[in-house]
Structures are given as structure tokens and as C-alpha cells.
Design a protein around this motif. Structure first.
Motif, mmCIF file in Angstrom:
data_model
loop_
_atom_site.group_PDB
_atom_site.id
_atom_site.type_symbol
_atom_site.label_atom_id
_atom_site.label_comp_id
_atom_site.label_asym_id
_atom_site.label_seq_id
_atom_site.Cartn_x
_atom_site.Cartn_y
_atom_site.Cartn_z
ATOM 1 N N CYS A 296 4.458 7.008 -0.075
ATOM 2 C CA CYS A 296 5.563 6.069 -0.268
ATOM 3 C C CYS A 296 5.027 4.638 -0.263
ATOM 4 O O CYS A 296 4.038 4.340 0.391
ATOM 5 N N ALA A 297 5.744 3.762 -0.965
ATOM 6 C CA ALA A 297 5.389 2.345 -0.963
ATOM 7 C C ALA A 297 5.562 1.787 0.436
ATOM 8 O O ALA A 297 6.492 2.152 1.156
ATOM 9 N N GLY A 298 4.648 0.908 0.833
ATOM 10 C CA GLY A 298 4.728 0.318 2.150
ATOM 11 C C GLY A 298 4.127 -1.066 2.196
ATOM 12 O O GLY A 298 3.533 -1.541 1.223
ATOM 13 N N LEU A 299 4.309 -1.720 3.319
ATOM 14 C CA LEU A 299 3.701 -3.014 3.598
ATOM 15 C C LEU A 299 2.866 -2.867 4.863
ATOM 16 O O LEU A 299 3.290 -2.232 5.828
ATOM 17 N N ARG A 300 1.694 -3.485 4.837
ATOM 18 C CA ARG A 300 0.813 -3.412 5.998
ATOM 19 C C ARG A 300 0.264 -4.799 6.303
ATOM 20 O O ARG A 300 0.185 -5.658 5.438
ATOM 21 N N THR A 301 -0.073 -4.971 7.562
ATOM 22 C CA THR A 301 -0.784 -6.161 7.987
ATOM 23 C C THR A 301 -2.157 -5.677 8.433
ATOM 24 O O THR A 301 -2.251 -4.779 9.277
ATOM 25 N N GLY A 302 -3.172 -6.204 7.805
ATOM 26 C CA GLY A 302 -4.503 -5.646 8.018
ATOM 27 C C GLY A 302 -4.506 -4.220 7.491
ATOM 28 O O GLY A 302 -4.163 -3.976 6.344
ATOM 29 N N GLY B 16 0.847 -1.188 0.000
ATOM 30 C CA GLY B 16 0.000 0.000 0.000
ATOM 31 C C GLY B 16 0.875 1.228 0.000
ATOM 32 O O GLY B 16 2.088 1.134 -0.232
ATOM 33 N N HIS B 17 0.285 2.377 0.256
ATOM 34 C CA HIS B 17 1.038 3.631 0.288
ATOM 35 C C HIS B 17 0.752 4.385 1.582
ATOM 36 O O HIS B 17 -0.389 4.451 2.031
ATOM 37 N N VAL C 98 12.202 -6.862 9.398
ATOM 38 C CA VAL C 98 10.884 -6.673 8.778
ATOM 39 C C VAL C 98 9.893 -7.649 9.393
ATOM 40 O O VAL C 98 8.753 -7.282 9.703
ATOM 41 N N GLU C 99 10.312 -8.888 9.611
ATOM 42 C CA GLU C 99 9.428 -9.869 10.240
ATOM 43 C C GLU C 99 9.092 -9.454 11.670
ATOM 44 O O GLU C 99 7.945 -9.593 12.105
ATOM 45 N N GLU C 100 10.068 -8.933 12.401
ATOM 46 C CA GLU C 100 9.795 -8.425 13.762
ATOM 47 C C GLU C 100 8.752 -7.314 13.707
ATOM 48 O O GLU C 100 7.836 -7.265 14.543
ATOM 49 N N ALA C 101 8.909 -6.398 12.764
ATOM 50 C CA ALA C 101 7.969 -5.285 12.634
ATOM 51 C C ALA C 101 6.583 -5.790 12.277
ATOM 52 O O ALA C 101 5.574 -5.340 12.844
ATOM 53 N N ARG C 102 6.506 -6.762 11.362
ATOM 54 C CA ARG C 102 5.216 -7.330 10.980
ATOM 55 C C ARG C 102 4.522 -7.955 12.199
ATOM 56 O O ARG C 102 3.361 -7.697 12.474
ATOM 57 N N ALA C 103 5.270 -8.775 12.934
ATOM 58 C CA ALA C 103 4.698 -9.450 14.097
ATOM 59 C C ALA C 103 4.279 -8.434 15.171
ATOM 60 O O ALA C 103 3.214 -8.575 15.783
ATOM 61 N N TYR C 104 5.096 -7.418 15.377
ATOM 62 C CA TYR C 104 4.772 -6.385 16.373
ATOM 63 C C TYR C 104 3.479 -5.669 16.005
ATOM 64 O O TYR C 104 2.556 -5.546 16.826
#
Length: 100
Positions: A26-32, A21-22, A89-95
Motif C-alpha cells: 500500500c502507498a505510505g509516507l515514512r520519515t527516514g 513508499g510502500h 498525520v503531523e502527530e504521527a510523523r512527529a511521533y
């Protein structure tokens, strides 16, 4: 962070609950609906717990994210020369996935 390294990161993490997403244009990654990683001016920026962020800054592997000079964004760090980007990145996703 090059276009190729960002694309590799997106390819590695985007599936299921993780979508591109943005944020701030800026380009980004989101969970939910929550972002955990963005590519800001050729740099990788992650949302991490305060103690992890402080540890990265102290070790010289990152600095607080200030989208506007003098105004750090709480919980976000601009990664420096660390070799463990995918792990962080995985830590950030899980957090972020665990935030209520």
C-alpha cells in the motif's frame, strides 16, 4: 480516503525527511525508514502513541488496525470520521520521527 485526498496528503507532507513508499503493498509516507501513515483499502492508517490511539478509539474517531482479522498491529489506528486528518498525520510523523 479517495485517490485525490491521498495525493493531497502526500503533496503536503512529502519533503525533506518525509518520502512516499510502500508498506504491505500500500502507498505510505515514512520519515527516514519508518512509516507513519499508509492508505489501506481506501482508509488512512496512522502510527500513534498508545494513549493517543486509545483516545481516538474511545471517541469513535478510529479503530485498531488489523491487517489480518483478529491480529491488531501495535500502535496503528484506522482513522474514522475525524475532521483533523492533517493534524493527526503531523502527530504521527512527529511521533515516529522521535522513535529510536
Amino acid at each position: 480516503m479517495t485517490d485525490e485526498s491521498w495525493t493531497d496528503l502526500v503533496d503536503r507532507f512529502a519533503d525533506g525527511d518525509v518520502t512516499p513508499g510502500h508498506m504491505f503493498g500500500c502507498a505510505g509516507l515514512r520519515t527516514g525508514r519508518r512509516f507513519f501513515a499508509i492508505r489501506w483499502h481506501e482508509q488512512l492508517v496512522l502510527k500513534l502513541p498508545a494513549d493517543r490511539l486509545a483516545g481516538l478509539v474511545e471517541a469513535g474517531d478510529g479503530r485498531p488496525f488489523e491487517p489480518m482479522e483478529g491480529r491488531p498491529m501495535n500502535g496503528w489506528v484506522v482513522l474514522g470520521g475525524t475532521d483533523d486528518r492533517a493534524g493527526l498525520v503531523e502527530e504521527a510523523r512527529a511521533y515516529v520521527a522521535g522513535l529510536t
